[in-house]
Design an enzyme around this catalytic site. Sequence first.
Site, PDB file in Angstrom:
ATOM      1  CB  VAL A 287      -0.956  -0.001   1.209  1.00 57.21           C
ATOM      2  CG1 VAL A 287      -1.677   1.333   1.318  1.00 57.21           C
ATOM      3  CG2 VAL A 287      -1.963  -1.124   1.075  1.00 57.21           C
ATOM      4  CB  ILE A 290       0.900   1.680  -4.820  1.00 54.15           C
ATOM      5  CG1 ILE A 290       1.370   0.238  -5.073  1.00 54.15           C
ATOM      6  CG2 ILE A 290       0.110   2.200  -6.022  1.00 54.15           C
ATOM      7  CD1 ILE A 290       0.257  -0.770  -5.131  1.00 54.15           C
ATOM      8  CD  GLU A 292      -1.920   3.892  -2.402  1.00 54.61           C
ATOM      9  OE1 GLU A 292      -1.312   4.906  -1.996  1.00 54.61           O
ATOM     10  OE2 GLU A 292      -1.843   2.786  -1.845  1.00 54.61           O
ATOM     11  CG  ASP A 334      -4.990  38.467 -35.127  1.00 53.52           C
ATOM     12  OD1 ASP A 334      -4.543  38.785 -36.241  1.00 53.52           O
ATOM     13  OD2 ASP A 334      -6.052  38.904 -34.655  1.00 53.52           O
ATOM     14  CG  ASN A 707       2.105   5.921   1.944  1.00 55.69           C
ATOM     15  OD1 ASN A 707       3.029   6.140   1.169  1.00 55.69           O
ATOM     16  ND2 ASN A 707       0.894   5.646   1.549  1.00 55.69           N
ATOM     17  CG  ASP A 711       3.446   9.261  -0.012  1.00 56.54           C
ATOM     18  OD1 ASP A 711       4.622   9.605   0.197  1.00 56.54           O
ATOM     19  OD2 ASP A 711       3.128   8.184  -0.520  1.00 56.54           O
TER      20      ASP A 711
END
Length: 897
Positions: A287, A290, A292, A334, A707, A711
């Site tokens: 978990v 990864i 996520e 332009d 994590n 993260d």
Amino acid sequence: MQFHNLSVQQTAEELKTSSSNGLSGQEAESRLSKYGPNQLKAKKKQSKFSKFLDQFKDPMILILLAAAAISLVVSIMNHEGIKGLFEPFLIVLIVVVNAAMGVAQEDKAEKALEALQSLSAPKARVIRDGKETLVESKDLVPGDLIRLDAGDFVPADARLVRSSSMKSDESALTGESVPAEKEATAVIEEKAPLGDRKDMIYSGCTISYGTGMAIVTATGMDTEMGKIANLLDSEQETMTPLQKKLNQLGKYLGILAIVCCAIIFVIGLMDGQNPLELFMTAVSLAVSAIPEGLPAIVTIVLSIGVQRMVKKNAIIRKLPAVETLGSASVICSDKTGTLTQNRMTLTEAYVDGSNAIEDITTSNSDGVKELLKYGTLDSDGSVTWDGKKWIHIGDPTETSIVMAAQNNGMPKDELNKEYPRIADLPFDSDRKMMTSINKVGDKYVAITKGAFDQMLPRITHGNTEEAKKINQQMSENALRVIAIAKREFDSMPENITSDDIEKDLTFLGMVGMIDPPREEAAQAVAEAKKAGIRTVMITGDHVVTASAIAKKLGILRPGDKAVTGADVDAMTDRELEKEAPQISVYARVSPENKIRIVKAWQKLGQTVAMTGDGVNDAPALKAADIGVAMGVTGTDVAKGASDMTLSDDNFATIIAAVREGRGIYANIKNVVGYLLGTNIGEVLVVFFVMLLWKQSALLSMQLLWINMVTDSLPAIALGMEPVDDAVMNQAPTPKNQGIFANGFGTRIILQGMMFGLLAIIAFRIGETWTGSEMGGRSLCFMVLACSQVVQAYNMRSEKSLFKIGPFTNKHLNMAVAASTAMMVIVQFIPGIMTAFGVMYLPWQLYLIGVLLIFVPVLVMEISKKFGLIKHAENVEEKYHEKVEKEIDSRTLDPEDK
């Protein structure tokens, strides 16, 4: 009520409005309260609870929750008491907190995108209290009198009051690809199908030709489009190309993590370790390994960056455009309103038969006043005083004539009352002229104005030879020249067509106007060149006028070419590709020319941004890698075909947007590098400690906590890093270059190995010093989590951290403070320490841990110092040399030689 079956007068009576003056402002406000805003109901939003449940759909999270449940059952069966409940409880708590953060991230991104959608709401031209004004289309009400020109989106269902050669693209409602002809005087059978209702126009459709006035008959969900609003709601949110790549990367990383977990589990079982603990650790590692949250964080970074761009007058309609902006290498711009001030000012006039050109003042000669009178009568544009300044509504060329007449004591409203317009032939890009038929005394006078070279063959009376010289003289002075002619009729002509009306014209004279270059445009062109971006002018103006402006702005450099649309037509596609790098100015171009120019640059491997404001620009805007529409003068069709809208119509804003786009891409790249590096480190430490010593370096709660600490907040804050000035010294990113190119992927792996090595060292030192596996885990946990938090500072820039200022990103400072506080709570508060499987360590170990935590700073600074990580350098000359070599190496096919 079937309004298509009613006459104009009956419609006005039914809706209690005026077909000439519209509603009063007070009545419009009253009806807005009654009918509500002219908007389709938004599709039902997903509830927060539903979003929260969605966070648990990930298979890894479900496995983790199952593992927690198994742990809970085992602890109850073994009568472990409250102590046995800590682990499953904390796992569930961490998962729930992560899910809550995921919902918060989604909400933030959603709100950011909603704010952008509201900023790009279209406006409508409405007549209220007899005066024309611009209002938000959502504020229209039944009974409002609206005005529509070619290129406008129809803001509501409406009954035509007046129309001139009007056609509407109703494919969104009827499926018919051919525009439907419209006629205000028609009264249609009550049961006629929608596609046959010639006297009606419908919300969501487009005026593809002509002009008209109409009374609004239905708004919001009462419109025909409202009845099929589910078609609009069917549009699904899509991920950006970068997000798709990151999702794919996450899957690969997940497979790698699962393989590592399986190996860890098998080795642990062979060594006789607790199967449940091994299972929990393996799942937790999968978990945490990864990323996520990476796609969600990328969305947040993109959304925050896009909002930052809004403050600089660039409205991004599609998130992938932010990524593409970083690759822009050619800007086809332009001239009018983008490179110039978009405030055409009439400066000179010439009357047929006079001796010289006359400067425009507030008291011109009678001849010039007569010329201005006719020019104003044949103009759709208008000017109004808002108490502070003159507001120009409509085409800038026309409003400059109207303004000059106003300054000479001839307001347009008064002229229109004295000489009413009976009919007209709207301007189109093929004829390059327009005509109005006005009642002047006892006669009907057709007044034609337009490009001199297009009108010349139609003029039969007047000194055209002298006019040619004057036209050339004005053009060489970078003036835009508009010729004005007339034709008198004793009675109203029966056939109002170009072939019947715009011939046998009597030349009246010409006016010269200039739209001065924006002061900031030249600087922006220079900055673009420095950033490796080539600026090309594409305009409908005369080649002499365009070249003069291009030279002032630094676009037309010595040795560059200026060509016309006719020259482009004469080239094959291969020849155009060969010539394109030498051409800086394209004048008198057609819509087809613009598409070919864009595609020629794309064939040369360039990422092309194209600006435009008209209906005829829409195909090129779609063909370009980045379509940029003008927000002030741009038609709704142009805006609909674009990826970005400039709310100030300023070329400098494009360069500012490119700068922001590059900065956003750099931030996303840094976030990706940070998250993947830390995740790789987590996998390596657990894998190798188990492989080498048959021990668990980290428990499941510790992995999940790391994590959550690394993260989330630091990653988002890293994405809010201010744009580095160096991004505009870099060459544009090639469109097909991956995010891991130029050694970036290798650096991520090496950084992950660094984290893994530091954590392994910490584990061995802690275990040896304390004589316990818990001591090793405690120091490993502290070093791995905190070193990753410190790494966020290193990832801010490829320059030295001390050169950019260690603490100049206040968002990151707050995120790191929060993450550090979370780690301190876990490391030092009794009870919580026990739950997380950590212990108090000797002060010497904490000192060693702090030294290990700051090793990444030393390693990254050395890498940056000795060029292992190269910061941005000025690449202007090298980049241009590379482009020229690429182009020179291209050869024409034999048949094109």
